[in-house]
Design a protein around this motif. Structure first.
Motif, short mmCIF file in Angstrom:
data_model
loop_
_atom_site.label_atom_id
_atom_site.label_comp_id
_atom_site.label_asym_id
_atom_site.label_seq_id
_atom_site.Cartn_x
_atom_site.Cartn_y
_atom_site.Cartn_z
N UNK A 35 -5.90 60.75 50.32
CA UNK A 35 -5.90 59.35 50.18
C UNK A 35 -7.17 58.94 49.19
N UNK A 36 -8.29 59.79 49.65
CA UNK A 36 -9.55 59.70 48.96
C UNK A 36 -9.45 60.00 47.44
N UNK A 37 -8.50 60.81 46.95
CA UNK A 37 -8.38 61.49 45.85
C UNK A 37 -7.52 60.83 44.95
N UNK A 38 -6.91 59.59 45.30
CA UNK A 38 -5.98 58.54 44.69
C UNK A 38 -6.87 58.13 43.75
N UNK A 39 -8.25 57.73 44.14
CA UNK A 39 -9.11 57.01 42.95
C UNK A 39 -9.33 57.84 41.80
N UNK A 40 -9.08 59.45 41.81
CA UNK A 40 -9.54 60.09 40.82
C UNK A 40 -8.59 60.29 39.46
N UNK A 41 -7.41 59.57 39.31
CA UNK A 41 -6.66 59.80 38.41
C UNK A 41 -6.84 59.20 36.84
N UNK A 42 -6.16 59.40 36.08
CA UNK A 42 -6.48 58.93 34.76
C UNK A 42 -5.28 57.93 34.40
N UNK A 43 -4.50 57.60 35.04
CA UNK A 43 -3.64 56.62 34.83
C UNK A 43 -3.20 55.95 36.43
N UNK A 44 -2.97 54.70 36.21
CA UNK A 44 -2.76 53.85 37.31
C UNK A 44 -1.32 54.47 37.55
N UNK A 45 -0.69 54.72 38.64
CA UNK A 45 0.18 55.13 38.91
C UNK A 45 1.16 53.87 39.85
N UNK A 46 2.42 54.16 40.10
CA UNK A 46 3.12 53.02 40.97
C UNK A 46 3.45 53.60 42.17
N UNK A 47 3.26 52.79 43.14
CA UNK A 47 3.82 53.10 44.66
C UNK A 47 5.37 53.14 44.62
N UNK A 48 5.85 54.35 44.91
CA UNK A 48 7.22 54.49 45.28
C UNK A 48 7.56 54.17 46.91
#
Length: 261
Positions: A103-116
């Protein structure tokens, strides 16, 4: 989203909900923009509790097998992402990328994902607080290298390594030409992805950069690549340092090589 995608996602949700190690499922890629078709793969991010990291990372293939008929799966070190599991499922056949992150790594993406799906609201909270930024090419970085790359192409043309020329022109399309054209058209610079629909006005010029295994074809494709780059560069050349001498000498060298062929 087609039924085959929806069915697969629902099965993943069913399996993940019963596994307390996981916090939620996010989706990226085509699902973000809602432009999936029958040829789209699935990009899913499986978010887990950090305390189970070693266990989950060691058993990713086993976890993936619970989602369907897994034909093959392998990790993504070759694309610089060891957390990624690239999978091919069957019935129906479907390419699925599964990225396992804390969950800490979720902040490190390049695009905002969507919650499934999420076990609680912590994922949605993180997404609402995080500013994601897609990486754009450095225009000076490209200019500093482009003319060296053109010289490289010319040397391989002169030696008769035509497959190397063809391969390298593909690299230039994906690394330079494609991203710059997509940026000009207000699209994300994803190589040459969807270039046919996102830059139809340049389709003819792009075709000219594709060579066949003939010296004249390779030479003309290099020239077309140069021409297309120079056309795009006009949009921003006031903001970078033009490598004028490198440009002049590499083009001159290419012409000399062509005369000797």
């Amino acid at each position: 989203m087609l039924k085959m995608h929806e069915d697969f996602i629902q099965n993943v949700i069913k399996q993940i909900k019963s596994d307390e190690r996981f916090i939620g499922i996010l989706a990226g890629g085509s699902m973000i923009n809602n432009n999936m078709d029958q040829y789209s793969d699935l990009d899913l991010v499986l978010v887990y509790d950090l305390s189970f990291q070693e266990e989950i990372m060691e058993n990713r293939l086993q976890i993936a097998r619970e989602f369907g008929n897994l034909l093959s799966g392998f990790t993504g070190e070759h694309v610089g992402e060891p957390r990624l599991l690239i999978c091919l499922f069957n019935a129906p056949i479907l390419h699925v990328d599964l990225k396992f992150v804390t969950i800490e790594e979720v902040r490190n993406g390049v695009e905002k994902p969507i919650v499934v799906w999420e076990r609680h609201s912590s994922l949605s909270q993180i997404l609402s607080e995080t500013n994601y930024s897609f990486p754009y090419p450095d225009l000076q970085w490209i200019e500093d290298r482009f003319w060296v790359w053109i010289h490289y192409s010319a040397t391989k043309l002169g030696r008769g390594e035509l497959f190397e020329v063809i391969d390298f022109l593909s690299f230039l399309r994906g690394t330079v030409i494609g991203p710059l054209v997509l940026m000009r058209n207000k699209k994300l610079p994803r190589g040459v992805r969807r270039i046919e629909e996102d830059a139809p006005e340049l389709l003819g010029e792009f075709k000219k950069t594709v060579a066949i295994h003939e010296k004249d074809s390779c030479y003309n494709a290099i020239l077309s690549t140069i021409s297309l780059y120079l056309d795009i560069r006009r949009d921003y050349e006031a903001d970078i340092q033009i490598k004028s001498e490198a440009q002049q000498e590499s083009i001159k060298y290419l012409a000399e090589v062509n005369k000797k062929m």
